[in-house]
Design a protein around this motif. Structure first.
Motif, PDB file in Angstrom:
ATOM      1  N   SER A  54      -1.323   0.391   9.851  1.00  0.00           N
ATOM      2  CA  SER A  54      -1.642  -0.857   9.157  1.00  0.00           C
ATOM      3  C   SER A  54      -1.864  -0.563   7.680  1.00  0.00           C
ATOM      4  O   SER A  54      -2.243   0.545   7.309  1.00  0.00           O
ATOM      5  CB  SER A  54      -2.885  -1.526   9.763  1.00  0.00           C
ATOM      6  OG  SER A  54      -4.000  -0.664   9.668  1.00  0.00           O
TER       7      SER A  54
ATOM      8  N   LYS B 212       7.554  -2.753  14.892  1.00  0.00           N
ATOM      9  CA  LYS B 212       6.167  -2.929  15.330  1.00  0.00           C
ATOM     10  C   LYS B 212       5.192  -2.058  14.548  1.00  0.00           C
ATOM     11  O   LYS B 212       3.988  -2.124  14.763  1.00  0.00           O
ATOM     12  CB  LYS B 212       6.043  -2.609  16.824  1.00  0.00           C
ATOM     13  CG  LYS B 212       6.781  -3.580  17.720  1.00  0.00           C
ATOM     14  CD  LYS B 212       6.554  -3.244  19.190  1.00  0.00           C
ATOM     15  CE  LYS B 212       7.253  -4.251  20.088  1.00  0.00           C
ATOM     16  NZ  LYS B 212       7.070  -3.930  21.532  1.00  0.00           N
ATOM     17  N   ASN B 213       5.737  -1.232  13.650  1.00  0.00           N
ATOM     18  CA  ASN B 213       4.899  -0.321  12.859  1.00  0.00           C
ATOM     19  C   ASN B 213       4.118   0.641  13.759  1.00  0.00           C
ATOM     20  O   ASN B 213       2.920   0.892  13.541  1.00  0.00           O
ATOM     21  CB  ASN B 213       3.934  -1.095  11.958  1.00  0.00           C
ATOM     22  CG  ASN B 213       4.015  -0.651  10.501  1.00  0.00           C
ATOM     23  OD1 ASN B 213       5.045  -0.154  10.042  1.00  0.00           O
ATOM     24  ND2 ASN B 213       2.934  -0.821   9.769  1.00  0.00           N
TER      25      ASN B 213
ATOM     26  N   ASN C 150       9.901   0.815  14.120  1.00  0.00           N
ATOM     27  CA  ASN C 150       9.610   0.363  12.765  1.00  0.00           C
ATOM     28  C   ASN C 150       9.241  -1.119  12.736  1.00  0.00           C
ATOM     29  O   ASN C 150       8.408  -1.538  11.927  1.00  0.00           O
ATOM     30  CB  ASN C 150      10.799   0.623  11.851  1.00  0.00           C
ATOM     31  CG  ASN C 150      11.030   2.109  11.616  1.00  0.00           C
ATOM     32  OD1 ASN C 150      10.122   2.933  11.727  1.00  0.00           O
ATOM     33  ND2 ASN C 150      12.262   2.458  11.275  1.00  0.00           N
TER      34      ASN C 150
ATOM     35  N   PHE D 241       0.448  -0.400   5.491  1.00  0.00           N
ATOM     36  CA  PHE D 241       1.688   0.116   4.929  1.00  0.00           C
ATOM     37  C   PHE D 241       2.753   0.002   6.006  1.00  0.00           C
ATOM     38  O   PHE D 241       2.437  -0.189   7.188  1.00  0.00           O
ATOM     39  CB  PHE D 241       1.551   1.569   4.457  1.00  0.00           C
ATOM     40  CG  PHE D 241       1.402   2.578   5.563  1.00  0.00           C
ATOM     41  CD1 PHE D 241       0.211   2.707   6.267  1.00  0.00           C
ATOM     42  CD2 PHE D 241       2.456   3.410   5.903  1.00  0.00           C
ATOM     43  CE1 PHE D 241       0.066   3.634   7.286  1.00  0.00           C
ATOM     44  CE2 PHE D 241       2.330   4.342   6.922  1.00  0.00           C
ATOM     45  CZ  PHE D 241       1.128   4.453   7.618  1.00  0.00           C
ATOM     46  N   THR D 242       4.003   0.116   5.607  1.00  0.00           N
ATOM     47  CA  THR D 242       5.095   0.082   6.574  1.00  0.00           C
ATOM     48  C   THR D 242       5.606   1.495   6.804  1.00  0.00           C
ATOM     49  O   THR D 242       5.823   2.254   5.868  1.00  0.00           O
ATOM     50  CB  THR D 242       6.223  -0.851   6.104  1.00  0.00           C
ATOM     51  OG1 THR D 242       7.281  -0.813   7.061  1.00  0.00           O
ATOM     52  CG2 THR D 242       6.770  -0.428   4.744  1.00  0.00           C
ATOM     53  N   ILE D 243       5.815   1.830   8.085  1.00  0.00           N
ATOM     54  CA  ILE D 243       6.202   3.202   8.419  1.00  0.00           C
ATOM     55  C   ILE D 243       7.682   3.472   8.165  1.00  0.00           C
ATOM     56  O   ILE D 243       8.129   4.605   8.270  1.00  0.00           O
ATOM     57  CB  ILE D 243       5.883   3.526   9.895  1.00  0.00           C
ATOM     58  CG1 ILE D 243       6.731   2.656  10.845  1.00  0.00           C
ATOM     59  CG2 ILE D 243       4.396   3.362  10.173  1.00  0.00           C
ATOM     60  CD1 ILE D 243       6.644   3.087  12.297  1.00  0.00           C
ATOM     61  N   ARG D 244       8.421   2.432   7.832  1.00  0.00           N
ATOM     62  CA  ARG D 244       9.871   2.541   7.742  1.00  0.00           C
ATOM     63  C   ARG D 244      10.329   3.668   6.816  1.00  0.00           C
ATOM     64  O   ARG D 244      11.349   4.312   7.067  1.00  0.00           O
ATOM     65  CB  ARG D 244      10.459   1.216   7.273  1.00  0.00           C
ATOM     66  CG  ARG D 244      11.962   1.112   7.353  1.00  0.00           C
ATOM     67  CD  ARG D 244      12.421  -0.274   6.937  1.00  0.00           C
ATOM     68  NE  ARG D 244      11.767  -1.319   7.712  1.00  0.00           N
ATOM     69  CZ  ARG D 244      12.193  -1.739   8.907  1.00  0.00           C
ATOM     70  NH1 ARG D 244      13.275  -1.187   9.445  1.00  0.00           N
ATOM     71  NH2 ARG D 244      11.542  -2.687   9.554  1.00  0.00           N
ATOM     72  N   ARG D 245       9.570   3.945   5.762  1.00  0.00           N
ATOM     73  CA  ARG D 245       9.958   4.960   4.796  1.00  0.00           C
ATOM     74  C   ARG D 245       9.186   6.262   4.942  1.00  0.00           C
ATOM     75  O   ARG D 245       9.165   7.082   4.022  1.00  0.00           O
ATOM     76  CB  ARG D 245       9.775   4.414   3.381  1.00  0.00           C
ATOM     77  CG  ARG D 245      10.651   3.213   3.082  1.00  0.00           C
ATOM     78  CD  ARG D 245      10.459   2.720   1.669  1.00  0.00           C
ATOM     79  NE  ARG D 245      11.305   1.578   1.349  1.00  0.00           N
ATOM     80  CZ  ARG D 245      11.334   0.973   0.171  1.00  0.00           C
ATOM     81  NH1 ARG D 245      10.564   1.410  -0.808  1.00  0.00           N
ATOM     82  NH2 ARG D 245      12.122  -0.068  -0.015  1.00  0.00           N
TER      83      ARG D 245
END
Length: 116
Positions: free
Chosen positions: A24, A75-76, A73, A26-30
Protein backbone atom coordinates in the motif's frame (compact mmCIF):
# COMPACT_ATOMS: atom_id res chain seq x y z
CA UNK A 1 4.21 3.05 2.22
CA UNK A 2 3.65 -0.36 3.70
CA UNK A 3 4.10 -4.06 3.06
CA UNK A 4 2.01 -6.41 5.20
CA UNK A 5 2.56 -10.17 5.17
CA UNK A 6 -0.09 -12.71 6.08
CA UNK A 7 -0.62 -16.45 5.96
CA UNK A 8 1.99 -17.59 8.45
CA UNK A 9 1.42 -20.16 11.13
CA UNK A 10 2.14 -23.66 12.37
CA UNK A 11 2.27 -26.53 9.89
CA UNK A 12 3.40 -30.14 9.97
CA UNK A 13 6.30 -31.38 7.85
CA UNK A 14 5.11 -32.06 4.34
CA UNK A 15 2.35 -29.51 4.60
CA UNK A 16 1.69 -26.37 2.59
CA UNK A 17 1.17 -22.71 3.26
CA UNK A 18 0.58 -19.69 1.06
CA UNK A 19 2.01 -16.38 2.16
CA UNK A 20 0.61 -13.12 0.86
CA UNK A 21 2.11 -9.65 0.97
CA UNK A 22 -0.08 -6.63 0.42
CA UNK A 23 1.53 -3.38 -0.70
CA UNK A 24 0.00 0.00 0.00
CA UNK A 25 1.11 3.55 -0.62
CA UNK A 26 2.89 2.61 -3.84
CA UNK A 27 2.37 0.41 -6.87
CA UNK A 28 4.46 -2.74 -7.15
CA UNK A 29 4.38 -2.69 -10.94
CA UNK A 30 7.83 -1.08 -11.18
CA UNK A 31 9.44 -3.03 -8.36
CA UNK A 32 11.37 -6.23 -8.10
CA UNK A 33 9.75 -8.33 -5.37
CA UNK A 34 11.20 -10.98 -3.12
CA UNK A 35 10.67 -13.12 -0.07
CA UNK A 36 13.37 -13.53 2.55
CA UNK A 37 13.53 -15.46 5.78
CA UNK A 38 15.46 -15.38 9.01
CA UNK A 39 15.74 -18.33 11.35
CA UNK A 40 16.85 -17.92 14.97
CA UNK A 41 20.58 -17.35 15.18
CA UNK A 42 20.97 -17.09 11.43
CA UNK A 43 21.28 -14.27 8.95
CA UNK A 44 18.39 -13.22 6.78
CA UNK A 45 18.48 -15.03 3.43
CA UNK A 46 16.80 -14.70 0.07
CA UNK A 47 14.15 -17.35 -0.53
CA UNK A 48 12.66 -16.30 -3.86
CA UNK A 49 12.49 -13.27 -6.12
CA UNK A 50 10.41 -12.18 -9.08
CA UNK A 51 11.50 -9.36 -11.34
CA UNK A 52 9.31 -6.77 -12.99
CA UNK A 53 9.17 -9.18 -15.91
CA UNK A 54 7.09 -11.85 -14.24
CA UNK A 55 8.73 -14.77 -15.98
CA UNK A 56 12.07 -13.90 -14.39
CA UNK A 57 12.26 -15.71 -11.06
CA UNK A 58 15.06 -16.82 -8.75
CA UNK A 59 14.95 -19.37 -5.94
CA UNK A 60 17.30 -20.43 -3.19
CA UNK A 61 18.58 -23.94 -3.83
CA UNK A 62 16.98 -25.11 -0.60
CA UNK A 63 13.45 -24.28 -1.82
CA UNK A 64 13.65 -25.02 -5.55
CA UNK A 65 10.83 -27.27 -6.66
CA UNK A 66 8.88 -26.65 -3.44
CA UNK A 67 8.21 -22.90 -3.33
CA UNK A 68 6.69 -20.67 -6.00
CA UNK A 69 6.72 -16.89 -6.00
CA UNK A 70 4.13 -14.93 -7.94
CA UNK A 71 2.92 -11.38 -8.25
CA UNK A 72 -0.39 -9.77 -9.07
CA UNK A 73 0.26 -6.20 -10.13
CA UNK A 74 -3.44 -5.48 -10.47
CA UNK A 75 -4.02 -6.38 -6.82
CA UNK A 76 -0.69 -4.96 -5.63
CA UNK A 77 0.14 -8.33 -4.08
CA UNK A 78 3.00 -10.81 -4.00
CA UNK A 79 2.63 -14.43 -2.96
CA UNK A 80 4.77 -17.35 -1.87
CA UNK A 81 3.29 -20.81 -2.26
CA UNK A 82 5.21 -23.22 -0.04
CA UNK A 83 4.75 -26.97 -0.49
CA UNK A 84 6.38 -29.97 1.15
CA UNK A 85 7.52 -27.84 4.06
CA UNK A 86 10.46 -29.05 6.09
CA UNK A 87 11.58 -28.42 9.66
CA UNK A 88 14.38 -26.23 8.35
CA UNK A 89 11.88 -23.88 6.71
CA UNK A 90 10.97 -22.57 10.16
CA UNK A 91 11.73 -18.85 10.17
CA UNK A 92 10.25 -15.40 10.04
CA UNK A 93 9.40 -14.62 6.42
CA UNK A 94 9.62 -11.10 5.03
CA UNK A 95 8.55 -9.61 1.74
CA UNK A 96 10.55 -6.90 0.05
CA UNK A 97 9.96 -4.46 -2.79
CA UNK A 98 12.95 -2.72 -4.37
CA UNK A 99 13.62 -0.55 -7.39
CA UNK A 100 16.87 1.09 -6.46
CA UNK A 101 17.95 4.13 -4.49
CA UNK A 102 15.74 4.88 -1.51
CA UNK A 103 12.92 2.76 -2.90
CA UNK A 104 13.54 -0.34 -0.81
CA UNK A 105 10.70 -1.51 1.42
CA UNK A 106 10.34 -4.42 3.83
CA UNK A 107 7.35 -5.95 5.55
CA UNK A 108 7.25 -6.64 9.27
CA UNK A 109 7.50 -10.41 8.83
CA UNK A 110 5.31 -13.42 9.49
CA UNK A 111 6.31 -16.51 11.48
CA UNK A 112 6.34 -19.94 9.86
CA UNK A 113 6.84 -22.85 12.20
CA UNK A 114 7.18 -26.34 10.79
CA UNK A 115 6.81 -28.90 13.53
CA UNK A 116 5.43 -32.39 14.08
Amino acid sequence: VQLVESGGGLVQPGGSLRLACAASGFTIRRYNLSWHRQAPGKERELVAAVAIAEDNTVYADSVKGRFTISRDNAKNMVYLQMNNLKLEDTAVYYCRAVRGGPYDYWGQGTQITVSA
